[in-house]
Design a protein around this motif. Structure first.
Motif, PDB file in Angstrom:
ATOM      1  N   PRO A  69       0.801  -1.229   0.000  1.00  0.00           N
ATOM      2  CA  PRO A  69       0.000   0.000   0.000  1.00  0.00           C
ATOM      3  C   PRO A  69       0.833   1.278   0.000  1.00  0.00           C
ATOM      4  CG  PRO A  69      -0.912  -1.555   1.555  1.00  0.00           C
ATOM      5  CD  PRO A  69       0.404  -2.127   1.078  1.00  0.00           C
ATOM      6  N   ALA A  70       2.074   1.203   0.437  1.00  0.00           N
ATOM      7  CA  ALA A  70       2.920   2.391   0.428  1.00  0.00           C
ATOM      8  C   ALA A  70       3.001   2.986  -0.970  1.00  0.00           C
ATOM      9  CB  ALA A  70       4.312   2.050   0.945  1.00  0.00           C
ATOM     10  N   PRO A  77       4.392  11.651   0.066  1.00  0.00           N
ATOM     11  CA  PRO A  77       4.694  12.239   1.375  1.00  0.00           C
ATOM     12  C   PRO A  77       4.240  11.385   2.569  1.00  0.00           C
ATOM     13  CG  PRO A  77       3.749  13.892  -0.074  1.00  0.00           C
ATOM     14  CD  PRO A  77       3.601  12.564  -0.762  1.00  0.00           C
ATOM     15  N   ALA A  78       3.304  10.481   2.372  1.00  0.00           N
ATOM     16  CA  ALA A  78       2.804   9.643   3.475  1.00  0.00           C
ATOM     17  C   ALA A  78       3.613   8.370   3.674  1.00  0.00           C
ATOM     18  CB  ALA A  78       1.339   9.278   3.223  1.00  0.00           C
ATOM     19  N   ARG A  79       4.485   8.052   2.750  1.00  0.00           N
ATOM     20  CA  ARG A  79       5.194   6.771   2.828  1.00  0.00           C
ATOM     21  C   ARG A  79       6.087   6.642   4.050  1.00  0.00           C
ATOM     22  NH1 ARG A  79       6.247   7.249  -3.002  1.00  0.00           N
ATOM     23  NH2 ARG A  79       4.222   6.615  -3.795  1.00  0.00           N
ATOM     24  N   GLY A  80       6.766   7.695   4.410  1.00  0.00           N
ATOM     25  CA  GLY A  80       7.637   7.633   5.568  1.00  0.00           C
ATOM     26  C   GLY A  80       6.869   7.357   6.853  1.00  0.00           C
ATOM     27  N   VAL A  81       5.708   7.981   6.981  1.00  0.00           N
ATOM     28  CA  VAL A  81       4.854   7.750   8.152  1.00  0.00           C
ATOM     29  C   VAL A  81       4.389   6.296   8.168  1.00  0.00           C
ATOM     30  CG1 VAL A  81       2.673   8.392   9.271  1.00  0.00           C
ATOM     31  CG2 VAL A  81       4.130  10.155   8.246  1.00  0.00           C
ATOM     32  N   PHE A  82       3.973   5.801   7.005  1.00  0.00           N
ATOM     33  CA  PHE A  82       3.533   4.410   6.893  1.00  0.00           C
ATOM     34  C   PHE A  82       4.674   3.457   7.255  1.00  0.00           C
ATOM     35  CE2 PHE A  82       3.064   0.526   4.319  1.00  0.00           C
ATOM     36  CZ  PHE A  82       1.822   0.089   4.742  1.00  0.00           C
ATOM     37  N   ARG A  83       5.851   3.720   6.708  1.00  0.00           N
ATOM     38  CA  ARG A  83       7.009   2.849   6.980  1.00  0.00           C
ATOM     39  C   ARG A  83       7.333   2.828   8.466  1.00  0.00           C
ATOM     40  NH1 ARG A  83      13.080   3.049   4.293  1.00  0.00           N
ATOM     41  NH2 ARG A  83      13.935   1.436   5.639  1.00  0.00           N
TER      42      ARG A  83
END
Length: 134
Positions: A69-70, A77-83
């Motif tokens: 989903p990343a 911009p949301a990928r780092g938070v997800f990771r």
């Protein structure tokens, strides 16, 4: 990749795939994973996750598969938070990116004419992954 011809940068996607294959394997016990957390299987309600459907690919194995989903659902911009929330280390992230790339490369030629929405998402995922790899 060959089937896509000049629709993708074959050298770049092959290099990224090779990087995913070179990442260290999952060293822990197999984990339950959904295996297909794609736009059609993740239902959003009020801007939040409402439900996950279609467990046809569920099973045990490398949990990195559920990092897809990343790239296929989230903006860059949301990928780092997800990771960070997922607690994914570098190897897991590389394998997850490889899963996302693999699925997108398979879906794109398969759905090119029959399902333009899925084909467009596949193109977007490939572009996102290439941009991230820089």
């Amino acid at each position: 990749v060959a089937e896509l011809g000049d629709r993708v940068d074959a050298r770049a996607v092959t290099e990224l795939w090779e990087r995913a294959l070179a990442a260290p394997e999952h060293g822990g016990p197999p984990r339950w994973a959904h295996g297909d957390l794609s736009p059609g299987n993740v239902l959003v309600r009020g801007g939040r996750l409402g439900a996950v459907i279609d467990f046809g690919c569920a099973g045990t194995g490398d949990p990195a598969v559920d990092l897809m989903p990343a790239w296929n659902l989230l903006p860059a911009p949301a990928r780092g938070v997800f990771r960070e929330a997922a607690g994914a280390n570098g190897a897991e992230w590389a394998r997850g990116r490889g899963w996302a790339l693999s699925v997108a490369l398979i879906q794109l030629p398969y759905y090119w004419d029959s399902n333009p929405a899925l084909a467009e998402n596949s193109r977007r995922v490939i572009a996102e992954i290439l941009a991230e790899a820089g």
